[in-house]
Design a protein around this motif. Sequence first.
Motif, PDB file in Angstrom:
ATOM      1  N   UNK A   1      15.206  15.000  25.514  1.00  0.00           N
ATOM      2  CA  UNK A   1      15.879  16.144  26.141  1.00  0.00           C
ATOM      3  C   UNK A   1      15.750  17.392  25.274  1.00  0.00           C
ATOM      4  N   UNK A   2      16.007  18.529  25.878  1.00  0.00           N
ATOM      5  CA  UNK A   2      15.798  19.812  25.202  1.00  0.00           C
ATOM      6  C   UNK A   2      17.001  20.284  24.397  1.00  0.00           C
ATOM      7  N   UNK A   3      18.071  19.523  24.356  1.00  0.00           N
ATOM      8  CA  UNK A   3      19.321  20.024  23.773  1.00  0.00           C
ATOM      9  C   UNK A   3      19.230  20.292  22.277  1.00  0.00           C
ATOM     10  N   UNK A   4      18.420  19.523  21.544  1.00  0.00           N
ATOM     11  CA  UNK A   4      18.299  19.784  20.108  1.00  0.00           C
ATOM     12  C   UNK A   4      17.807  21.205  19.861  1.00  0.00           C
ATOM     13  N   UNK A   5      16.913  21.663  20.695  1.00  0.00           N
ATOM     14  CA  UNK A   5      16.400  23.022  20.550  1.00  0.00           C
ATOM     15  C   UNK A   5      17.524  24.058  20.643  1.00  0.00           C
TER      16      UNK A   5
ATOM     17  N   UNK B   1      23.144  13.538  18.892  1.00  0.00           N
ATOM     18  CA  UNK B   1      21.713  13.244  18.866  1.00  0.00           C
ATOM     19  C   UNK B   1      21.247  12.407  20.050  1.00  0.00           C
ATOM     20  N   UNK B   2      21.985  12.407  21.142  1.00  0.00           N
ATOM     21  CA  UNK B   2      21.589  11.609  22.293  1.00  0.00           C
ATOM     22  C   UNK B   2      20.259  12.076  22.884  1.00  0.00           C
ATOM     23  N   UNK B   3      19.815  13.261  22.516  1.00  0.00           N
ATOM     24  CA  UNK B   3      18.509  13.752  22.974  1.00  0.00           C
ATOM     25  C   UNK B   3      17.375  12.816  22.580  1.00  0.00           C
ATOM     26  N   UNK B   4      17.587  11.993  21.552  1.00  0.00           N
ATOM     27  CA  UNK B   4      16.550  11.072  21.103  1.00  0.00           C
ATOM     28  C   UNK B   4      16.209  10.027  22.152  1.00  0.00           C
TER      29      UNK B   4
END
Length: 469
Positions: free
Chosen positions: A209-213, A202-205
């Motif tokens: 960043x777009x990685x969760x998508x 969850x570092x996208x938080x």
Amino acid sequence: MEHTARLRPPSANIARALAQFALGLAPSTLPDDVWRKSTHQILDAIGLALASRRFPFAAPALAGIRAAGAPGDATTIGGGERLQPRDAALANGYLIHGLDFDDTHPGSIVHPTVACLPAALAMAEATGATWGELIAAYAAGMETAIRLGRAVKGGFHHAGFHATGLVSHFSAAVIAGKLLGLSEDEMVSAQGIAASTSAGVQVFLENGAWTKRMHPGWGALSGITAAKLAQAGFHGPDRPYEGKFGLFDTHMQERAGEVDTESVLQGLGEEWTLMDTAIKPFPVCHFIHGCVEAALTLRADIGDPRSIEAIVCELPAPTLPIVAEPAAAKQVPRSDYEAKFSVQYVVAACLVRGRFTLAELDDDSLADAEILALAAKVQCVAEADTAFPKYFSGAVSVRGAGGTTLRRSVPVNLGSGERALNLEAIVAKFRANAGLTLSRTEVDAVLETLLSASSDTPVRGVARVLACA
């Protein structure tokens, strides 16, 4: 390596029980309400995939997927790209989850349809399956994804993992294995292989960043790969969930003892957990939905929002680190994705605009001085009385210039439980989303195709309509 087992073992092998359940599921055995619920959730997901193509995050991802993959015969929703099934599943997963407007199962805190539909659509099209066979595979995947998420009671998120990014590898392996006609042993092996690919930090938080998508689509790609490897004779672990250094042990660590492994097995094939999936009415993190409703109901009573001196948002304590902290960063989101995970911004926008739609996530809205000034006045605290995670409850209190305080509480969020969206609302949402990229005639064609598909309808025919090309 020294290792102390904390996990309570289940009464039966989880992977084998899920394999037996999936392989025994036929379109004719699906209850009518499960079929209907599945259709509504798929409709919602397709509309979101179509909408995502309108936004800046879509084109770079699709270009990268095309460059990394290869041409094929599998459909990407809303576009002319024809890719290999694994690449199409990755692309469709990215599009469905791109706006974070897709359905959620509250008890598991998983987005189950995006964890299942990309693999189901790609493999059903590739194998020449019928729509009924797709629905059966989808339902088997939904039960897999939801039950795995439910067993940890939100624990994946607390450990820093995006739960959907983890469980999608397993649900996709089950779906692909069913549509490929794997044996029970091969299906177990496919789940075991998926245990070595499941990830989703969850570092996208930190920076929107777009990685969760990408996570659910990557799970679909990996699950399909796992099923293909198992079909070819590749040997995988046979206890991927409850085994030493398996999913629950490694990802839950010191909290592994809290995992309810037995709940994955209970009522399998009789209790349909997918029926509790909630379709979102608002395009923000589901944790915020109770506060969204509370703020919108207050809006009519407060008059000029500029007269507000202070706002207190009450949310379930486990959600605060994700949608409310750190407060200074949440008050000034730098992107639409950061805004979706900021209760301060979302509630302020609701109070200023009297609505929260995709328009409240555009660049002009993120820079709106009135919204940002109000967001700076928001304090977030733990809600004292909540049924979380069964419901995404919330409350908002507003203090005006005269010292008067108004409060609204939403114990059951719109879209969940007895407040589930009906077909009319789901169709309206679909039309609004699909209409961002399609003409009214095209929207009608996709809607008619999905709502009229019968058990014997060829998936390849449905896919041609979904391509909209």
